[in-house]
Design a protein around this motif. Structure first.
Motif, PDB file in Angstrom:
ATOM      1  N   PRO A 262       0.941  -1.357   0.070  1.00 42.86           N
ATOM      2  CA  PRO A 262      -0.010  -0.067   0.129  1.00 42.86           C
ATOM      3  C   PRO A 262       0.671   1.275  -0.118  1.00 42.86           C
ATOM      4  CG  PRO A 262      -0.728  -1.526   1.568  1.00 42.86           C
ATOM      5  CD  PRO A 262       0.643  -1.998   1.171  1.00 42.86           C
ATOM      6  N   CYS A 263       2.204   1.197   0.274  1.00 45.02           N
ATOM      7  CA  CYS A 263       3.005   2.491   0.214  1.00 45.02           C
ATOM      8  C   CYS A 263       2.980   2.802  -1.047  1.00 45.02           C
ATOM      9  CB  CYS A 263       4.283   1.827   1.101  1.00 45.02           C
ATOM     10  SG  CYS A 263       4.248   1.707   2.483  1.00 45.02           S
ATOM     11  N   ARG A 264       2.920   2.293  -2.203  1.00 40.76           N
ATOM     12  CA  ARG A 264       3.136   2.532  -3.587  1.00 40.76           C
ATOM     13  C   ARG A 264       2.270   3.848  -3.624  1.00 40.76           C
ATOM     14  NH1 ARG A 264       2.674  -1.557  -5.928  1.00 40.76           N
ATOM     15  NH2 ARG A 264       4.501  -1.948  -6.850  1.00 40.76           N
ATOM     16  N   ALA A 265       0.766   3.612  -3.483  1.00 36.30           N
ATOM     17  CA  ALA A 265      -0.265   4.661  -3.604  1.00 36.30           C
ATOM     18  C   ALA A 265       0.073   5.969  -2.770  1.00 36.30           C
ATOM     19  CB  ALA A 265      -1.293   4.153  -3.610  1.00 36.30           C
ATOM     20  N   MET A 266       0.477   5.582  -1.588  1.00 35.17           N
ATOM     21  CA  MET A 266       0.803   6.552  -0.705  1.00 35.17           C
ATOM     22  C   MET A 266       1.940   7.588  -1.148  1.00 35.17           C
ATOM     23  SD  MET A 266       1.552   6.394   3.480  1.00 35.17           S
ATOM     24  CE  MET A 266       0.809   7.408   4.406  1.00 35.17           C
ATOM     25  N   TRP A 268       2.983   7.896  -4.265  1.00 34.27           N
ATOM     26  CA  TRP A 268       2.260   8.691  -5.405  1.00 34.27           C
ATOM     27  C   TRP A 268       1.504   9.582  -4.914  1.00 34.27           C
ATOM     28  CZ3 TRP A 268       0.603   4.419  -9.143  1.00 34.27           C
ATOM     29  CH2 TRP A 268       1.720   3.418  -9.625  1.00 34.27           C
ATOM     30  N   HIS A 269       0.756   9.506  -3.969  1.00 35.83           N
ATOM     31  CA  HIS A 269      -0.090  10.550  -3.793  1.00 35.83           C
ATOM     32  C   HIS A 269       0.272  11.814  -3.088  1.00 35.83           C
ATOM     33  CE1 HIS A 269      -3.141  12.799  -0.923  1.00 35.83           C
ATOM     34  NE2 HIS A 269      -3.746  12.652  -2.019  1.00 35.83           N
ATOM     35  N   LEU A 287       3.486  12.735   6.660  1.00 37.53           N
ATOM     36  CA  LEU A 287       2.863  11.496   7.179  1.00 37.53           C
ATOM     37  C   LEU A 287       3.415  10.326   6.231  1.00 37.53           C
ATOM     38  CD1 LEU A 287       0.373  10.486   8.761  1.00 37.53           C
ATOM     39  CD2 LEU A 287      -0.820  10.596   6.766  1.00 37.53           C
ATOM     40  N   HIS A 291       5.586   6.982   7.792  1.00 42.34           N
ATOM     41  CA  HIS A 291       5.001   5.795   7.490  1.00 42.34           C
ATOM     42  C   HIS A 291       5.734   4.848   6.881  1.00 42.34           C
ATOM     43  CE1 HIS A 291       1.801   2.761   7.199  1.00 42.34           C
ATOM     44  NE2 HIS A 291       1.968   2.602   6.036  1.00 42.34           N
TER      45      HIS A 291
ATOM     46  N   MET B   1      -1.321  11.093 -12.979  1.00 43.59           N
ATOM     47  CA  MET B   1      -2.187  11.165 -12.065  1.00 43.59           C
ATOM     48  C   MET B   1      -3.115  12.504 -12.118  1.00 43.59           C
ATOM     49  SD  MET B   1      -1.722   9.592  -8.850  1.00 43.59           S
ATOM     50  CE  MET B   1      -1.369   9.959  -7.399  1.00 43.59           C
ATOM     51  N   GLY B 288      -1.150   6.653   9.158  1.00 40.92           N
ATOM     52  CA  GLY B 288      -0.160   6.096   7.989  1.00 40.92           C
ATOM     53  C   GLY B 288      -0.783   5.191   7.436  1.00 40.92           C
ATOM     54  N   LYS B 291      -4.123   5.970   5.459  1.00 47.12           N
ATOM     55  CA  LYS B 291      -4.255   6.640   4.107  1.00 47.12           C
ATOM     56  C   LYS B 291      -3.572   5.908   3.154  1.00 47.12           C
ATOM     57  CE  LYS B 291      -5.791  11.078   4.679  1.00 47.12           C
ATOM     58  NZ  LYS B 291      -6.507  10.900   6.329  1.00 47.12           N
ATOM     59  N   ALA B 292      -2.642   5.046   3.383  1.00 48.81           N
ATOM     60  CA  ALA B 292      -1.978   4.260   2.604  1.00 48.81           C
ATOM     61  C   ALA B 292      -3.054   3.287   2.015  1.00 48.81           C
ATOM     62  CB  ALA B 292      -0.846   3.117   3.196  1.00 48.81           C
ATOM     63  N   TYR B 295      -5.458   5.327  -0.393  1.00 50.10           N
ATOM     64  CA  TYR B 295      -5.027   5.884  -1.815  1.00 50.10           C
ATOM     65  C   TYR B 295      -4.724   4.379  -2.566  1.00 50.10           C
ATOM     66  CZ  TYR B 295      -4.262  10.028   0.575  1.00 50.10           C
ATOM     67  OH  TYR B 295      -4.737  11.278   0.954  1.00 50.10           O
ATOM     68  N   SER B 296      -4.509   3.219  -1.711  1.00 53.06           N
ATOM     69  CA  SER B 296      -4.438   2.018  -2.546  1.00 53.06           C
ATOM     70  C   SER B 296      -5.939   1.799  -3.136  1.00 53.06           C
ATOM     71  CB  SER B 296      -3.776   1.075  -1.845  1.00 53.06           C
ATOM     72  OG  SER B 296      -2.711   1.273  -1.491  1.00 53.06           O
ATOM     73  N   PHE B 299      -6.154   3.612  -6.561  1.00 53.86           N
ATOM     74  CA  PHE B 299      -5.257   2.966  -7.431  1.00 53.86           C
ATOM     75  C   PHE B 299      -5.975   1.890  -8.183  1.00 53.86           C
ATOM     76  CE2 PHE B 299      -2.028  -0.364  -8.086  1.00 53.86           C
ATOM     77  CZ  PHE B 299      -1.523   0.000  -9.199  1.00 53.86           C
ATOM     78  N   ILE B 313      -1.873  -5.953  -4.510  1.00 52.30           N
ATOM     79  CA  ILE B 313      -2.760  -5.273  -3.682  1.00 52.30           C
ATOM     80  C   ILE B 313      -4.245  -5.620  -3.711  1.00 52.30           C
ATOM     81  CG2 ILE B 313      -3.118  -3.254  -5.269  1.00 52.30           C
ATOM     82  CD1 ILE B 313      -2.342  -2.413  -1.807  1.00 52.30           C
TER      83      ILE B 313
END
Lengths: 348, 392
Positions: A262-266, A268-269, A287, A291, B1, B288, B291-292, B295-296, B299, B313
């Motif tokens: 899930p860190c990928r999307a975080m 990128w965002h 943040l 994380h 994006m 953390g 939000k991860a 946003y996933s 995606f 994912i």
């Protein structure tokens, strides 16, 4: 609504990853680590020649006017490969200088990679951000020994530029945990630094960009470590079968992937929020840095544990990635500092 | 994006907003004739193509072309307007897609439209006392006698069985076939002498799930869905279009905001909990993960819209949500302090209502594929690790 990289970014990621994989095959990871790399890394000229240093710099100054997200994608590929090169910091320096009143020949030389710029921002014991800078020695200056110039954070929150050979400027090498990105301490005499004329908030934007890029680097490194642990679990046999068939290890590997993916999307965002100057971009940068770097350290430690005794040797390259993400985590203060900032920037 | 929607989608959103403004008022939920108003609103929303989009009009749906972005806009706008969405429960989310894929014309005509209207509550008869994570070991036996199936066995953890009119059940029809091959998917009328339901009291005091005793329960031969012996494949049908990829993650994001409010309004150690640096650090650590995860989900929404696979994912959503819920529960318990000694009351207005989350979050770790099963799925399908020997 497109929460994804664009085609150019995907292609760049593949190009950089292929280039790095190709180079890695030529020289072992651990040998590169022992050599110390960075400015002398054989990868650096190849990355520079792709034109990546000018990625973020404005087009009217010779840059490519691209996004931080693109640079973050490159940082992820560098972290994945475990490559130590000046590319990311040089690209940020090029962006700052090209956004300032610096002479065009200097901007051109930095974008071309002919003049190496190191970022000298943090101060002992715990001063990481522009409003905290008080002057004095600059610590954890990555690439200090190779630098021709230093981009320096000044008391009052401005940025300045100083030549490595100028009067009163000295660099003391620091024995660094991450040898691929070796550090030094920069000492400066008063008045030797030329203040740059920059737009409002540039120093803050620079530190926020670094927070995001450190997270991107750590995400790439963590992905690599999870891949390595999964591959090892498929091939290493004990009790007559691959250890990856044992549920105890299988679940540890699943948990690692669950933390890291899930860190990928975080990341990128956070980069996208920075690019679009969203109101909460600074908070999001803090943040994300806290994380992702914390998850990366936790996951790579677990990957080393999954490798058994081999994982604890200097000979096996996993420690290179562990030291890399420990440096990513600590570089701008670490999770306690970043989470405290998250709180301060919240309506909490 | 690009986190904005194209003008065509924004126009769709504007149209939807106008429909909602004209067709629904928040306080209707408290009106004496609320049920009729909700039913009327849903019928109008189906007519306009906003609900049951993947079900053909002939069966009471709105028969729209798949479009995950429109589906997301509908969820966002219905949420903002607090308007009734599709009827909740297993009937709409599990049975209807299964019938659409496998059902006979008779089954589709008979069951889909009333289920979409909310006239039928469905129980899911899968788990048994001896068949939980290892569902394929189920033993409830169905035998064809003349033109009726006769079922004997026991189901458990059957949500809302005490209120359901019908059950879709997995039963063993070919006892000599290997485990997965001998199972069939059968519909049962709950109102019959051969079925006894006993609600189970849960740790939060609710009675939502039940034991169901099948003692010569009967179903018409034509109520078997798909072919006899193919029930395992039939039961794997899920909603193929417009899966709700974002809903769970945004619910957690909203819960996180409420957690911050709880910390703001609770005094701990002589000050608001939110002023405590330890609490602030832990809040940011949880955020953390929240939000991860959020946003996933965006995606994955994009990948779905592009018709591309999301990668590993896509297998992690349930376990991520479970873990975040558990982390929130742990922090809630500490923030509540002595208030956590009160027993949760569904109607409580004070902070102790959080105990419903504290206890309820455990249920999520078990229901619908326990967390260790989720880890197996991630490891085997996502990471390509070998399957456990002895498990097939």
């Amino acid at each position: 609504m497109q929460f994804d990289l664009n085609d150019e970014q995907k292609q760049l990621f593949n190009t950089v990853q292929a280039l790095l994989a190709d180079a890695e095959a030529g020289q072992g990871m651990v040998a590169a680590f022992d050599d110390g790399g960075y400015g002398a890394s054989p990868l650096w000229p190849r990355l520079r020649d792709l034109g990546l240093v000018g990625l973020l710099a404005p087009g009217d100054r010779g840059g490519l006017d691209d996004e931080l997200l693109t640079l973050a994608v490159v940082a992820e590929a560098l972290g994945f490969a475990g490559a130590g090169t000046p590319l990311i910091h040089q690209a940020l320096a090029a962006w700052v200088l090209a956004s300032s009143d610096a002479d065009q020949p200097l901007v051109d030389a930095v974008i071309a990679g002919e003049r190496a710029v190191a970022l000298a921002l943090g101060e002992a014991p715990d001063r990481w951000r522009p409003e905290q800078w008080a002057g004095g020695d600059k610590i954890n200056v990555i690439g200090a020994a190779d630098a021709d110039l230093f981009l320096v954070g000044l008391a009052g929150g401005d940025l300045g530029l100083v030549e490595a050979g100028a009067d009163g400027v000295s660099v003391a090498a620091v024995s660094s945990l991450d040898r691929l990105r070796p550090m030094g301490t920069l000492s400066l005499a008063d008045g030797g630094v030329k203040r740059l004329n920059l737009g409002e908030g540039m120093a803050d934007r620079l530190v926020d960009a670094l927070l995001i890029l450190d997270a991107a680097d750590a995400f790439g490194a963590a992905r690599r470590a999870v891949d390595a642990a999964v591959e090892y679990a498929k091939t290493r046999e004990q009790f007559g079968r691959p250890i990856g068939a044992f549920q105890g290890l299988k679940h540890q590997l699943a948990n690692m992937a669950l933390d890291v993916e899930p860190c990928r999307a975080m990341v990128w965002h956070a980069a996208h929020a920075w690019d679009r100057r969203m109101a909460d971009a600074p908070r999001t940068a803090a943040l994300t840095n806290a994380h992702v770097t914390e998850v990366a350290v936790k996951s790579i430690r677990a990957a080393i544990e999954a490798h058994g005794g081999m994982g604890f040797t200097w000979e096996h390259p996993l420690h290179v990635w562990l030291k890399r993400v420990m440096a990513d985590l600590a570089h701008l203060g670490g999770p306690i500092v970043q989470r405290s900032r998250v709180g301060a920037l919240s309506a909490w | 994006m690009d986190l904005t929607y194209t003008p065509a989608y924004e126009a769709y959103r504007a149209e939807l907003r106008a429909f909602l403004a004209a067709s629904w008022q928040r306080d209707w939920r408290r009106a004496p004739d609320a049920a009729a108003r909700i039913a009327g609103f849903r019928a109008a929303a189906v007519e306009q193509g906003y609900l049951y989009r993947s079900t053909p009009r002939a069966y009471g749906g709105s028969g729209q072309a798949p479009d995950v972005l429109k589906a997301q806009i509908i969820r966002e706008e219905f949420g903002l307007a607090r308007a009734p969405t599709e009827v909740p429960g297993n009937g709409v989310t599990m049975l209807v897609p299964t019938l659409l894929e496998w059902g006979s014309d008779e089954q589709k005509d008979r069951f889909i439209a009333p289920t979409l209207r909310g006239d039928y509550i469905w129980a899911q008869g899968y788990s048994e006392p001896g068949a939980g994570s290892d569902l394929a070991s189920l033993r409830a036996r169905a035998v064809l006698e003349g033109d009726e199936w006769v079922v004997t066995g026991q189901k458990i953890w059957t949500t809302l069985a005490h209120k359901a009119q019908y059950m879709f059940a997995l039963v063993r029809t070919e006892p000599d076939e290997p485990r997965h091959k001998g199972i069939s998917y059968l519909l049962l009328d709950m109102a019959q002498p051969g079925i006894t339901v006993r609600p189970l009291k849960q740790i939060n005091g609710d009675r939502e799930f039940c034991e169901v005793f099948l003692d010569g329960a009967r179903a018409p031969a034509s109520w078997l869905v798909g072919e006899a012996g193919n029930g395992w494949a039939v039961s794997r049908s899920t909603l193929k279009h417009e899966r709700n990829l974002v809903g769970g993650a945004s619910t957690l994001d909203e819960m996180f905001d409420k957690l911050v409010e709880l910390a703001r309004t609770t005094v701990r150690d002589g000050r608001p909990a939110l002023a405590d640096p330890v609490i602030r650090d832990r809040l940011a650590a949880i955020e953390g993960y929240v939000k991860a995860h959020l946003y996933s989900s965006y995606f994955q929404l994009t990948k779905e819209a592009q018709g591309e696979p999301p990668g590993p994912i896509g297998l992690m959503n349930k376990l991520n949500a479970t873990n975040i819920g558990q982390d929130i529960a742990r922090l809630v318990t500490e923030i509540l302090g002595p208030s956590a000694m009160a027993f949760p009351d569904r109607d409580a207005r004070g902070p102790e209502r959080w105990l419903n989350q504290v206890l309820g979050s455990l249920g999520l770790a078990i229901a619908g594929g326990a967390s260790n099963i989720q880890r197996n799925i991630i490891a085997e399908r996502g990471l390509g690790l070998p399957r456990d020997s002895g498990v097939s």
